[in-house]
Design a protein around this motif. Structure first.
Motif, mmCIF file in Angstrom:
data_model
loop_
_atom_site.group_PDB
_atom_site.id
_atom_site.type_symbol
_atom_site.label_atom_id
_atom_site.label_comp_id
_atom_site.label_asym_id
_atom_site.label_seq_id
_atom_site.Cartn_x
_atom_site.Cartn_y
_atom_site.Cartn_z
ATOM 1 N N LYS A 250 14.693 28.960 -8.995
ATOM 2 C CA LYS A 250 14.800 28.269 -7.717
ATOM 3 C C LYS A 250 13.723 27.199 -7.647
ATOM 4 O O LYS A 250 12.564 27.449 -7.954
ATOM 5 C CB LYS A 250 14.637 29.246 -6.552
ATOM 6 C CG LYS A 250 14.766 28.578 -5.175
ATOM 7 C CD LYS A 250 14.572 29.564 -4.040
ATOM 8 C CE LYS A 250 14.714 28.857 -2.693
ATOM 9 N NZ LYS A 250 14.486 29.787 -1.563
ATOM 10 N N LYS A 251 14.139 25.997 -7.219
ATOM 11 C CA LYS A 251 13.203 24.881 -7.086
ATOM 12 C C LYS A 251 13.214 24.366 -5.652
ATOM 13 O O LYS A 251 14.286 24.167 -5.059
ATOM 14 C CB LYS A 251 13.571 23.746 -8.047
ATOM 15 C CG LYS A 251 13.224 24.014 -9.493
ATOM 16 C CD LYS A 251 13.520 22.802 -10.353
ATOM 17 C CE LYS A 251 13.120 23.035 -11.803
ATOM 18 N NZ LYS A 251 11.663 23.096 -11.974
ATOM 19 N N ASP A 252 12.012 24.166 -5.108
ATOM 20 C CA ASP A 252 11.834 23.569 -3.781
ATOM 21 C C ASP A 252 10.917 22.353 -3.929
ATOM 22 O O ASP A 252 9.885 22.427 -4.607
ATOM 23 C CB ASP A 252 11.192 24.558 -2.813
ATOM 24 C CG ASP A 252 12.101 25.731 -2.522
ATOM 25 O OD1 ASP A 252 13.146 25.531 -1.911
ATOM 26 O OD2 ASP A 252 11.745 26.854 -2.943
ATOM 27 N N ARG A 253 11.318 21.276 -3.269
ATOM 28 C CA ARG A 253 10.501 20.056 -3.343
ATOM 29 C C ARG A 253 10.221 19.515 -1.948
ATOM 30 O O ARG A 253 11.116 19.435 -1.100
ATOM 31 C CB ARG A 253 11.202 18.978 -4.174
ATOM 32 C CG ARG A 253 10.426 17.658 -4.197
ATOM 33 C CD ARG A 253 10.936 16.688 -5.203
ATOM 34 N NE ARG A 253 10.079 15.495 -5.230
ATOM 35 C CZ ARG A 253 9.840 14.769 -6.300
ATOM 36 N NH1 ARG A 253 10.387 15.107 -7.465
ATOM 37 N NH2 ARG A 253 9.059 13.709 -6.242
ATOM 38 N N GLN A 254 8.949 19.135 -1.738
ATOM 39 C CA GLN A 254 8.510 18.458 -0.523
ATOM 40 C C GLN A 254 7.895 17.125 -0.939
ATOM 41 O O GLN A 254 7.042 17.082 -1.829
ATOM 42 C CB GLN A 254 7.466 19.289 0.225
ATOM 43 C CG GLN A 254 7.954 20.649 0.700
ATOM 44 C CD GLN A 254 8.775 20.559 1.958
ATOM 45 O OE1 GLN A 254 8.724 19.558 2.686
ATOM 46 N NE2 GLN A 254 9.555 21.596 2.235
ATOM 47 N N THR A 255 8.325 16.042 -0.299
ATOM 48 C CA THR A 255 7.818 14.716 -0.639
ATOM 49 C C THR A 255 7.482 13.952 0.632
ATOM 50 O O THR A 255 8.262 13.947 1.595
ATOM 51 C CB THR A 255 8.853 13.925 -1.459
ATOM 52 O OG1 THR A 255 9.108 14.603 -2.685
ATOM 53 C CG2 THR A 255 8.334 12.526 -1.762
ATOM 54 N N SER B 145 9.585 4.441 2.847
ATOM 55 C CA SER B 145 8.749 5.427 3.546
ATOM 56 C C SER B 145 9.626 6.563 4.053
ATOM 57 O O SER B 145 10.644 6.326 4.708
ATOM 58 C CB SER B 145 8.011 4.774 4.710
ATOM 59 O OG SER B 145 7.163 3.742 4.247
ATOM 60 N N SER B 146 9.226 7.781 3.735
ATOM 61 C CA SER B 146 10.057 8.907 4.159
ATOM 62 C C SER B 146 9.295 10.221 4.019
ATOM 63 O O SER B 146 8.278 10.304 3.322
ATOM 64 C CB SER B 146 11.343 8.978 3.336
ATOM 65 O OG SER B 146 11.060 9.385 2.014
ATOM 66 N N ASP C 4 0.857 -1.183 0.000
ATOM 67 C CA ASP C 4 0.000 0.000 0.000
ATOM 68 C C ASP C 4 0.894 1.235 0.000
ATOM 69 O O ASP C 4 1.890 1.293 0.733
ATOM 70 C CB ASP C 4 -0.908 0.021 1.234
ATOM 71 C CG ASP C 4 -1.813 1.254 1.238
ATOM 72 O OD1 ASP C 4 -2.812 1.247 0.499
ATOM 73 O OD2 ASP C 4 -1.493 2.214 1.967
ATOM 74 N N ASN C 5 0.521 2.208 -0.824
ATOM 75 C CA ASN C 5 1.317 3.425 -0.929
ATOM 76 C C ASN C 5 0.430 4.647 -0.724
ATOM 77 O O ASN C 5 -0.640 4.768 -1.331
ATOM 78 C CB ASN C 5 1.990 3.509 -2.302
ATOM 79 C CG ASN C 5 2.788 4.796 -2.466
ATOM 80 O OD1 ASN C 5 3.649 5.117 -1.659
ATOM 81 N ND2 ASN C 5 2.489 5.538 -3.522
ATOM 82 N N GLN C 6 0.867 5.526 0.144
ATOM 83 C CA GLN C 6 0.217 6.824 0.345
ATOM 84 C C GLN C 6 1.314 7.873 0.160
ATOM 85 O O GLN C 6 2.243 7.943 0.964
ATOM 86 C CB GLN C 6 -0.396 6.928 1.740
ATOM 87 C CG GLN C 6 -1.346 5.805 2.103
ATOM 88 C CD GLN C 6 -2.651 5.889 1.333
ATOM 89 O OE1 GLN C 6 -3.141 6.979 1.057
ATOM 90 N NE2 GLN C 6 -3.219 4.740 1.001
ATOM 91 N N SER C 7 1.210 8.673 -0.902
ATOM 92 C CA SER C 7 2.300 9.606 -1.172
ATOM 93 C C SER C 7 1.777 10.897 -1.773
ATOM 94 O O SER C 7 0.695 10.936 -2.371
ATOM 95 C CB SER C 7 3.335 8.974 -2.114
ATOM 96 O OG SER C 7 2.773 8.736 -3.389
ATOM 97 N N ASP C 8 2.569 11.932 -1.601
ATOM 98 C CA ASP C 8 2.274 13.209 -2.240
ATOM 99 C C ASP C 8 3.574 13.991 -2.366
ATOM 100 O O ASP C 8 4.530 13.769 -1.606
ATOM 101 C CB ASP C 8 1.233 14.013 -1.457
ATOM 102 C CG ASP C 8 1.698 14.359 -0.055
ATOM 103 O OD1 ASP C 8 2.476 15.319 0.081
ATOM 104 O OD2 ASP C 8 1.292 13.660 0.894
ATOM 105 N N GLY D 89 13.529 6.101 -0.882
ATOM 106 C CA GLY D 89 12.912 7.149 -0.081
ATOM 107 C C GLY D 89 13.826 8.325 0.157
ATOM 108 O O GLY D 89 13.884 8.857 1.278
ATOM 109 N N ARG D 90 14.536 8.791 -0.875
ATOM 110 C CA ARG D 90 15.499 9.869 -0.670
ATOM 111 C C ARG D 90 15.377 10.924 -1.763
ATOM 112 O O ARG D 90 14.995 10.632 -2.900
ATOM 113 C CB ARG D 90 16.926 9.322 -0.658
ATOM 114 C CG ARG D 90 17.362 8.697 -1.979
ATOM 115 C CD ARG D 90 18.832 8.331 -1.962
ATOM 116 N NE ARG D 90 19.254 7.839 -3.281
ATOM 117 C CZ ARG D 90 20.512 7.574 -3.606
ATOM 118 N NH1 ARG D 90 21.465 7.744 -2.701
ATOM 119 N NH2 ARG D 90 20.815 7.140 -4.812
#
Length: 747
Positions: free
Chosen positions: A438-443, A485-486, A400-404, A533-534
Motif C-alpha cells: 500500500k502506498k500513500d502520498r502527500q504533496t 501550486s497545490s 520561487d518554489n516551496q514544496s514537500d 499540480g496534480r
C-alpha cells in the motif's frame, strides 16, 4: 577508438587464459588444492555459488583486500553486465532507480547485513567496503526471495563478524587529488564463549578533480565521509546453537553533490571546469541497524529472524542558476533535503534433507520517503509562449518554489523457495511470493513569480490558449505558477503473486546446466505532475525472465567456468514522461513494453604457485518494443546507461617472499545518456586499468596503487545544458588517473 579499446580488452582476456594454460600443472604429490565454498546468502536457501543457477558475481574478503577498492561502486567494474555511475548502478542494462525520476520504487535492492540501503543513501552517502566479508551481485529478478525493489537484481553486502579471538587491522593511504583513507577495525571476546564484539572506523577524503574557475577552488568535487560500525555476537555455547548478531552503522558525509563540469563540446568536458559563483553544500547522515537471530530447531531445521532499520537524512544548498552570477544578484540559492526511514521484519524457517531443502516465511516492512525543496529557480517558458509576446525563444523567468512530499509504503508478504532432487541428476526448484503493498502520498507545492517580463503583452489573440491580445505576459506566467501550486494526496493498493520455477541437470559432480523462469515485479504508486499540480496513480510493472545456466569446475577445482544467458519481456514499464516542452510537465505512466536479452560468462583460475586470474564478458541488448505516448514514439530505442558489452580481466600474484601484485582491466561499451537516444548525448566507452603492487611481511604490508592508470576520459552522466548560458553540455565526468601509496597492518 572503440575497436582499439575493445581489441585491447579481448587481447588481455586471451592473454590471461594463455598464462593459465602455460602454468596449469598438476599439483605435486601431497599437495591438495581446496577451494573455499561460498554461500550465496541473497537467495536465503543456503546454496553455494556453484549450486545456484542465479547469475551471481561473488567477491570475498581476500578479493576486496587485494584490489584498490574503497566503495561499493568499485566492485561493479569486476563483474559482467554491471555498470556503476554517479553513485548508482545498472544490472543487465536496468538502472537501480529505473526511469521514473525517483517517483516509484527502486529496481535493484542493496542490503548491508540485512538492512536496506535506499538509492538516496547509496548515491549521496555511499557505502564503504572497509571491513567487509563478502559482496554478492545477483543478476536477474529476485522478486520471489527479496520482494519489492529487486526486479533487476540485488546487491548483498556482509560485513566481518565478531569472533572469540582477538583480531585487528588498520589501513592508511594517500593518493593524488589530496585523497586519503584512514581506517581501523578491532574485535574480540567480551565474555569468552558468550559475547564478542567488533568495531570498525573508516574515513575517506578527497579534493576531487574539478576546478571552479569563478571561485578559484580546486576542491569543487570534494568528498569527506566518516563511517563507524559496531557489531555484537551473542552465542552462548549452552544455548543449543542459538546466535544473535547485532549491527549498527552510522555514516556522515560532507561533499558537493552537484560537482558538474560544463563545456561547449565533448572534449572540453575533460578540462573538468565549473563556474558557479556559490559554493554547493551537502550534509548527509545514514544510520543502519540489524538484528539477526538464528535457532536450530531439530535435525535439519532452523528458525531465523532478521529485524532491520535504516534512516537517512540530508540537507543541501546549491547555486540555482549554475552561472558565475545571477541577474542583479550575487547568489541564487536553492535547497533540498531527504528524510527516509525503513523498518522491516523477516521471520524465516529453513529445512534441509537428503534430497530437498526449503525456506519459507513472513516479511513485514514500513517505509517513508520524504523530501523538501525551497528557493528561487529559473523556469524556461514552454516554447509556444515566447513568440506570442515577442520574446526570444527560449525565455526564462524567475520563480520561487516551496514544496514537500511524503510517500509511505506498507508491505507484507508470504514467501516460499525450495529445491527437490527428483532423481540424483535432476533438481526441481520452485518459488512463490504472495505480496501486498500500500502506498500513500502527500504533496504540498507553492509556486510564485519573482521576476518576469512586466513590459511584454500578447501581440495576437489566441483563443485556443485563452490569451486575448494585450494580455500582460506576467499575468500568464502567474497563472502557470498558480496552476502548479497545490495540496494533494493519493493512495493505492497492490496485490500480486510472484512465481519462479527451474530445473537443474547435474551432468557430472562438477558440472550442471539449468533452465528457469521467474517473474520480476515493481509495484505501482502515486506520481506528481509539478507543472499541473496534480496527483496521478500508475500501475505495477512485470518482467517475464527466461534463463539458461551452466556451472562447472575443472582441473581439481582450480578452474571455475560459469555462464548464463537470458531473455526478458517487460510489460507495463513505468516511465517518467514529459507531456510538453515544459520540463516540469511530467509524470509516471505505464507506457512501454520492452525486452532485453544477453549473456554473462565468468571464468576464474587458481594456482598453487601464487597466481590467480579472472575473466568475464557480458552482453546485453535492450529495446523499447512499444513506447508511444501521444504523438511521441520511442519504440526501438535502447535503455539509458545500458552498455552492450562489458569485459574484464585481472591477475593476482603473491610470492612466498612477501611480494604481491594485482591488476584488473575493465572495458565498458558506449551507452545512451537518456531514453530519447539523442545522437549528441551518449556516454562513451571506457577502458579502465587498476593495479596494486606491494610487499608484506608478517602482519604488515606497504604498497603503491593506481586507478584509471591509462588516464582514459569517460563520462558518467551527460545532458544538454539550458540553464547555463555559457555552455552546451553539463556532465559528471569520471575521475582521471590517480596514484597513491598505502600501509596496512593486522594481527
Amino acid at each position: 577508438m572503440k575497436s582499439s579499446k575493445l581489441l585491447t580488452s579481448l587481447a588481455l582476456l586471451s592473454t590471461t587464459v594463455s598464462l593459465f594454460a602455460q602454468s596449469s600443472t598438476a599439483p605435486a604429490e601431497g599437495q591438495v588444492f581446496e577451494l573455499e565454498e561460498f554461500i550465496v546468502t541473497g537467495e536465503k536457501l543456503g546454496r553455494t555459488l556453484q549450486e545456484t543457477q542465479t547469475s551471481v558475481s561473488f567477491f570475498s574478503a581476500s578479493t576486496l583486500q587485494n584490489t584498490p577498492v574503497t566503495s561499493i561502486g568499485d566492485v561493479f567494474k569486476m563483474s559482467a553486465n554491471t555498470y556503476a555511475y554517479d553513485g548508482n548502478f545498472s544490472i543487465r542494462g536496468i538502472r537501480n532507480t529505473g526511469l521514473t525520476n525517483s517517483e516509484g520504487s527502486e529496481l535493484a535492492t542493496v542490503l548491508l547485513d540485512g538492512a536496506r540501503v535506499d538509492s538516496q543513501m547509496l548515491t549521496l552517502d555511499g557505502l564503504t567496503l572497509w571491513d567487509i566479508e563478502q559482496v554478492e551481485i545477483l543478476r536477474g529478478p529476485q522478486s520471489t526471495s527479496q520482494g519489492r525493489n529487486s526486479l533487476a537484481g540485488a546487491v548483498v553486502v556482509t560485513t566481518k563478524q565478531p569472533t572469540f579471538d582477538w583480531t585487528g587491522q588498520m589501513r592508511a593511504t594517500y593518493a593524488e587529488l589530496e585523497t586519503y583513507q584512514l581506517a581501523a577495525a578491532v574485535g574480540g571476546p567480551i565474555v569468552d564463549d558468550w559475547l564478542a564484539f567488533r568495531i570498525s572506523v573508516d574515513q575517506q577524503l578527497s579534493d576531487g578533480a574539478i576546478t571552479n574557475t569563478t571561485r578559484n577552488e580546486d576542491d569543487w568535487d570534494r568528498t569527506d565521509s566518516l563511517t563507524v560500525r559496531g557489531k555484537l555476537l551473542f552465542a552462548p555455547k549452552s544455548w543449543n546453537g542459538f546466535t544473535a548478531r547485532l549491527m549498527y552503522q552510522q555514516s556522515e558525509s560532507d561533499f558537493n553533490d552537484r560537482a558538474y563540469a560544463y563545456a561547449n563540446d565533448w572534449d572540453g568536458l575533460f578540462d573538468r571546469l565549473a563556474w558557479e559563483n556559490t559554493r554547493n553544500e551537502f550534509d548527509g547522515r545514514s544510520r543502519l541497524a540489524s538484528l539477526i537471530m538464528e535457532q536450530p530447531l531439530w535435525e535439519g531445521w532452523q528458525l531465523s529472524s532478521t529485524t532491520s532499520w535504516s534512516d537517512f537524512t540530508s540537507s543541501s544548498s546549491y547555486d540555482g542558476d549554475r552561472t558565475p552570477s545571477g541577474p542583479g544578484q550575487d547568489d541564487l540559492l536553492y535547497g533540498y533535503g531527504y528524510d527516509n526511514k525503513n523498518l522491516s521484519e523477516e521471520l524465516r524457517i529453513l529445512g534441509r534433507g537428503h534430497t530437498w531443502r526449503v525456506t519459507g516465511g513472513l516479511y513485514l516492512a514500513t517505509e517513508e520517503i520524504s523530501s523538501n525543496s525551497s528557493g528561487p529557480f529559473f523556469y524556461t517558458l514552454p516554447s509556444a509562449y515566447p513568440p506570442l509576446f515577442g520574446l526570444p525563444n527560449p525565455s526564462r523567468v524567475l520563480l520561487d518554489n516551496q514544496s514537500d512530499y511524503a510517500i509511505e509504503t506498507d508491505n507484507a508478504a508470504l514467501f516460499f523457495n525450495g529445491d527437490w532432487d527428483i532423481i540424483p541428476e535432476l533438481t526441481l526448484t520452485v518459488g512463490l511470493r504472495l505480496d501486498y503493498e500500500k502506498k500513500d502520498r502527500q504533496t504540498n507545492q507553492n509556486v510564485s513569480l519573482l521576476q518576469g517580463f512586466p513590459d511584454a503583452v500578447s501581440l495576437v489573440d489566441v483563443p485556443s490558449l485563452g490569451i486575448p491580445a494585450g494580455t500582460p505576459a506576467d499575468i500568464l506566467i502567474a497563472g502557470l505558477a498558480a496552476q502548479a501550486s497545490s495540496q494533494d494526496s493519493g493512495s493505492e493498493d497492490f496485490y500480486t503473486v510472484l512465481p519462479a520455477i527451474g530445473l537443474t541437470y547435474n551432468i557430472t559432480e562438477k558440472m550442471s546446466a539449468g533452465i528457469s523462469y521467474s517473474q520480476g515485479y515493481r509495484s505501482g504508486g502515486v506520481s506528481f505532475n509539478m507543472a499541473q499540480g496534480r496527483i496521478v496513480p500508475f500501475d505495477p510493472e512485470f518482467t517475464h525472465n527466461f534463463e539458461l545456466s551452466f556451472r562447472s569446475q575443472w582441473l581439481d577445482d582450480r578452474v571455475t567456468l560459469n555462464a548464463n544467458t537470458f531473455y526478458a519481456l517487460w510489460e507495463d514499464q513505468q516511465i517518467s514522461y514529459q507531456y510538453s516542452s515544459d520540463v516540469y510537465d511530467s509524470e509516471v505512466v505505464n507506457a512501454a513494453e520492452s525486452e532485453y536479452y544477453g549473456f554473462e560468462i565468468e571464468l576464474k583460475e587458481w594456482f598453487l604457485n601464487g597466481w590467480s586470474f579472472y575473466q568475464n564478458i557480458g552482453y546485453t541488448h535492450t529495446n523499447f518494443r512499444d513506447f508511444n505516448v501521444g504523438a511521441v514514439s520511442l519504440s526501438d530505442n535502447e535503455f539509458p546507461q545500458a552498455p552492450h558489452w562489458t569485459l574484464g580481466a585481472g591477475a593476482n600474484y603473491r610470492h612466498d617472499s612477501g611480494w604481491f601484485g594485482n591488476a584488473s582491466l575493465t572495458y565498458i561499451d558506449n551507452a545512451w545518456a537518456s531514453e530519447k537516444n539523442e545522437p549528441n548525448l551518449y556516454l562513451g566507452e571506457r577502458l579502465l586499468l587498476d593495479a596494486k603492487l606491494g610487499f608484506s611481511l608478517d602482519h604488515w604490508s606497504v604498497y603503491v596503487f593506481g586507478t584509471n592508470l591509462l588516464d582514459d576520459d569517460y563520462i558518467n552522466r551527460l545532458w544538454s545544458e539550458t540553464a547555463n548560458a555559457g555552455s552546451t553540455y553539463g556532465a559528471i565526468v569520471g575521475r582521471p588517473r590517480v596514484i597513491g601509496v598505502g600501509f596496512e597492518a593486522n594481527y
